[in-house]
Motif scaffolding. Structure first.
Motif, PDB file in Angstrom:
ATOM      1  N   GLY A  86      -4.008   3.952  -0.555  1.00 41.98           N
ATOM      2  CA  GLY A  86      -4.451   3.311  -1.776  1.00 41.98           C
ATOM      3  C   GLY A  86      -5.117   1.988  -1.474  1.00 41.98           C
ATOM      4  O   GLY A  86      -5.231   1.570  -0.312  1.00 41.98           O
ATOM      5  N   GLN A  87      -5.552   1.308  -2.532  1.00 46.95           N
ATOM      6  CA  GLN A  87      -6.275   0.052  -2.365  1.00 46.95           C
ATOM      7  C   GLN A  87      -5.339  -1.147  -2.263  1.00 46.95           C
ATOM      8  O   GLN A  87      -5.768  -2.240  -1.907  1.00 46.95           O
ATOM      9  CB  GLN A  87      -7.247  -0.147  -3.539  1.00 46.95           C
ATOM     10  N   GLY A  88      -4.069  -0.936  -2.594  1.00 49.02           N
ATOM     11  CA  GLY A  88      -3.089  -2.001  -2.484  1.00 49.02           C
ATOM     12  C   GLY A  88      -2.845  -2.722  -3.793  1.00 49.02           C
ATOM     13  O   GLY A  88      -3.722  -2.792  -4.666  1.00 49.02           O
ATOM     14  N   THR A  89      -1.647  -3.262  -3.909  1.00 46.25           N
ATOM     15  CA  THR A  89      -1.291  -4.107  -5.037  1.00 46.25           C
ATOM     16  C   THR A  89      -0.550  -5.321  -4.498  1.00 46.25           C
ATOM     17  O   THR A  89       0.316  -5.196  -3.627  1.00 46.25           O
ATOM     18  CB  THR A  89      -0.455  -3.340  -6.085  1.00 46.25           C
ATOM     19  N   LYS A  90      -0.903  -6.493  -5.009  1.00 43.55           N
ATOM     20  CA  LYS A  90      -0.385  -7.730  -4.442  1.00 43.55           C
ATOM     21  C   LYS A  90       0.936  -8.122  -5.091  1.00 43.55           C
ATOM     22  O   LYS A  90       1.067  -8.110  -6.316  1.00 43.55           O
ATOM     23  CB  LYS A  90      -1.398  -8.861  -4.629  1.00 43.55           C
ATOM     24  N   VAL A  91       1.884  -8.485  -4.242  1.00 44.47           N
ATOM     25  CA  VAL A  91       3.177  -8.982  -4.695  1.00 44.47           C
ATOM     26  C   VAL A  91       3.364 -10.387  -4.148  1.00 44.47           C
ATOM     27  O   VAL A  91       3.242 -10.607  -2.942  1.00 44.47           O
ATOM     28  CB  VAL A  91       4.321  -8.065  -4.212  1.00 44.47           C
ATOM     29  N   THR A  92       3.643 -11.310  -5.036  1.00 44.04           N
ATOM     30  CA  THR A  92       3.891 -12.687  -4.637  1.00 44.04           C
ATOM     31  C   THR A  92       5.275 -13.084  -5.119  1.00 44.04           C
ATOM     32  O   THR A  92       5.574 -12.969  -6.314  1.00 44.04           O
ATOM     33  CB  THR A  92       2.842 -13.640  -5.215  1.00 44.04           C
TER      34      THR A  92
ATOM     35  N   TYR B 172       0.830  -1.193   0.000  1.00 48.79           N
ATOM     36  CA  TYR B 172       0.000   0.000   0.000  1.00 48.79           C
ATOM     37  C   TYR B 172       0.870   1.250   0.000  1.00 48.79           C
ATOM     38  O   TYR B 172       1.877   1.300   0.705  1.00 48.79           O
ATOM     39  CB  TYR B 172      -0.877   0.053   1.243  1.00 48.79           C
ATOM     40  N   CYS B 173       0.453   2.241  -0.751  1.00 45.02           N
ATOM     41  CA  CYS B 173       1.065   3.551  -0.574  1.00 45.02           C
ATOM     42  C   CYS B 173       0.116   4.404   0.259  1.00 45.02           C
ATOM     43  O   CYS B 173      -1.099   4.157   0.308  1.00 45.02           O
ATOM     44  CB  CYS B 173       1.399   4.221  -1.896  1.00 45.02           C
TER      45      CYS B 173
END
Length: 120
Positions: free
Chosen positions: A111-117, A95-96
């Motif tokens: 923010g809504q977030g972005t997934k990192v795997t 998240y930022c």
């Protein structure tokens, strides 16, 4: 109000790199300290790093120091998180956030977030 939208997440192998972006709109971007946080499955959200309004100072969690770099482009209203030497422990939603105060407190906008795997 500040609206934040992250992008750039995805699946990467251990040892690889990703660059996340966070685009801001609304109020004057350069008025805000920008931070990155992450939340791994089953864990609380944790501070990753932050960058001062001008971009002149950055702050990092010990767990990412030397591997992650935060930068910002105030002309583009965007903050970046360059992640290198990724390992499976970096798997999380990133998240930022924007703070009108300081790098260590009062992040009012998220923010809504972005997934990192990160796969091993």
């Amino acid at each position: 109000q500040v609206q934040l939208v992250e992008s750039g997440g995805g699946l990467v192998q251990a040892g690889g790199s990703l660059r996340l972006s966070c685009a801001a709109s609304g109020r004057t971007f350069s008025n805000y300290v920008m931070g990155w946080f992450r939340q791994a499955p089953g864990k609380e959200r944790a501070f990753v790093g932050a960058i001062a309004r001008s971009g002149g100072s950055t702050y990092y969690a010990d767990s990412v120091k030397g591997r992650f770099t935060i930068s910002r482009d105030n002309a583009k209203n965007t903050v970046y998180l360059q992640m290198n030497s990724l390992n499976p422990e970096d798997t999380a939603v990133y998240y930022c956030a924007a703070s009108g105060s300081s790098w260590y407190k009062e992040y009012a906008y998220w923010g809504q977030g972005t997934k990192v795997t990160v796969s091993s």
